[in-house]
Design an enzyme around this catalytic site. Structure first.
Site, PDB file in Angstrom:
ATOM      1  N   TYR A 135      46.794  33.090  36.383  1.00  0.00           N
ATOM      2  CA  TYR A 135      46.999  34.187  37.325  1.00  0.00           C
ATOM      3  C   TYR A 135      47.161  35.506  36.576  1.00  0.00           C
ATOM      4  CZ  TYR A 135      47.511  30.760  41.024  1.00  0.00           C
ATOM      5  OH  TYR A 135      47.274  29.745  41.908  1.00  0.00           O
ATOM      6  N   GLU A 136      46.802  36.584  37.259  1.00  0.00           N
ATOM      7  CA  GLU A 136      46.763  37.904  36.647  1.00  0.00           C
ATOM      8  C   GLU A 136      48.119  38.375  36.136  1.00  0.00           C
ATOM      9  OE1 GLU A 136      45.242  42.364  37.961  1.00  0.00           O
ATOM     10  OE2 GLU A 136      44.718  40.636  39.186  1.00  0.00           O
ATOM     11  N   SER A 137      49.192  37.808  36.625  1.00  0.00           N
ATOM     12  CA  SER A 137      50.529  38.186  36.178  1.00  0.00           C
ATOM     13  C   SER A 137      50.851  37.671  34.783  1.00  0.00           C
ATOM     14  CB  SER A 137      51.578  37.664  37.174  1.00  0.00           C
ATOM     15  OG  SER A 137      51.393  36.284  37.406  1.00  0.00           O
TER      16      SER A 137
END
Length: 266
Positions: free
Chosen positions: A61-63
């Site tokens: 995920y982008e986080s």
């Protein structure tokens, strides 16, 4: 008594429903190792795939979460449910510089407002730059994903000439086709958008510099229906298939175990 055959039986959900789109999208992850997942419909699709056809898929995920094993559906890329049990949480520099740009992502899973015939994505605005009709979230990590993931799958909630125009209103995430037109630009390593899933059917690109073609129609949808709803002269494959509907179990999982709060299901 419910049997295995009952669970595998086809459901009767509408092809335009979120359940149908998520289940068809989940099938794209059969045998895939590592997926960079966006929020929304991609969240539903990867969660369903993890519970059915690909329990070992690795979610990114982008986080900065790598190897996520969420016990519940993520309500955003920064949801703490993604961190608990994850293999690692890394910096943005490490995630994009080493994991993604290093060629370690098999599939990028994205949503979009517009996709053109070459697989260019618009997630910035609809209308003119000076006076847009709708403002959208922008790129986020999508530009990097489309450039560096081995391939990209896009899920659209609409299929009409506005969502699939001959030319996007704004090029947020360019396809390799656009990049290839300027040899002075560093060429992306990824294939770009290979598959687009819509409420009417499935579009695919055969090669990295080719255009999207109609590969499958959903039940009750004709080839003419799809072509009429597309903003360019859509090429049609000779072996157009009819999409297999979600199973009864797919729909149950989406409604009763995955998106119980109806955050993404509509």
């Amino acid at each position: 008594m419910t049997t295995h055959l009952d669970l595998a039986a086809a459901s009767d959900v509408d092809p335009a429903s979120t359940e149908f789109l998520a289940a068809v999208a989940a099938r794209e992850l059969a045998g895939v190792g590592r997926v960079f997942a966006g929020v929304g419909l991609p969240t539903l699709a990867v969660d369903l795939a993890r519970r059915t056809i690909n329990p070992h898929v690795e979610l990114i995920y982008e986080s900065g979460v790598v190897g996520a094993h969420p016990e519940a559906m993520a309500e955003g890329i920064a949801d703490s449910v993604l961190v608990s049990g994850a293999e690692a949480v890394v910096s943005m520099e490490a995630l994009f510089g080493y994991v993604l740009q290093g060629g370690h992502v098999d599939v990028g899973f994205l949503g979009a407002a517009q996709v053109d015939r070459w697989g260019t994505i618009n997630t910035s605005f609809i209308g003119s730059r000076d006076r847009p009709q709708v403002r959208l979230p922008g790129s986020g990590g999508a530009s990097d994903i489309i450039a560096s993931a081995a391939e990209v799958v896009v899920v659209l909630r609409r299929h009409d000439p506005s969502a699939l125009p001959a030319e996007v209103d704004f090029c947020t995430s360019p396809s390799p086709v656009l990049a290839s037109r300027d040899p002075a630009v560093m060429q992306p390593r990824g294939f770009g958008v290979r598959t687009v899933i819509t409420p009417l059917g499935v579009l695919r690109r055969r090669d990295r510099l080719g255009e999207l073609e109609l590969a499958a129609t959903h039940p009750g949808v004709s080839v003419d229906d799809v072509r009429a709803a597309t903003g360019w002269d859509l090429a049609v494959r000779r072996d157009v298939q009819v999409t297999r509907p979600p199973s009864v179990e797919d729909v149950r999982l989406l409604r009763e175990e995955i998106d119980t709060v109806r955050l993404y299901l509509r």
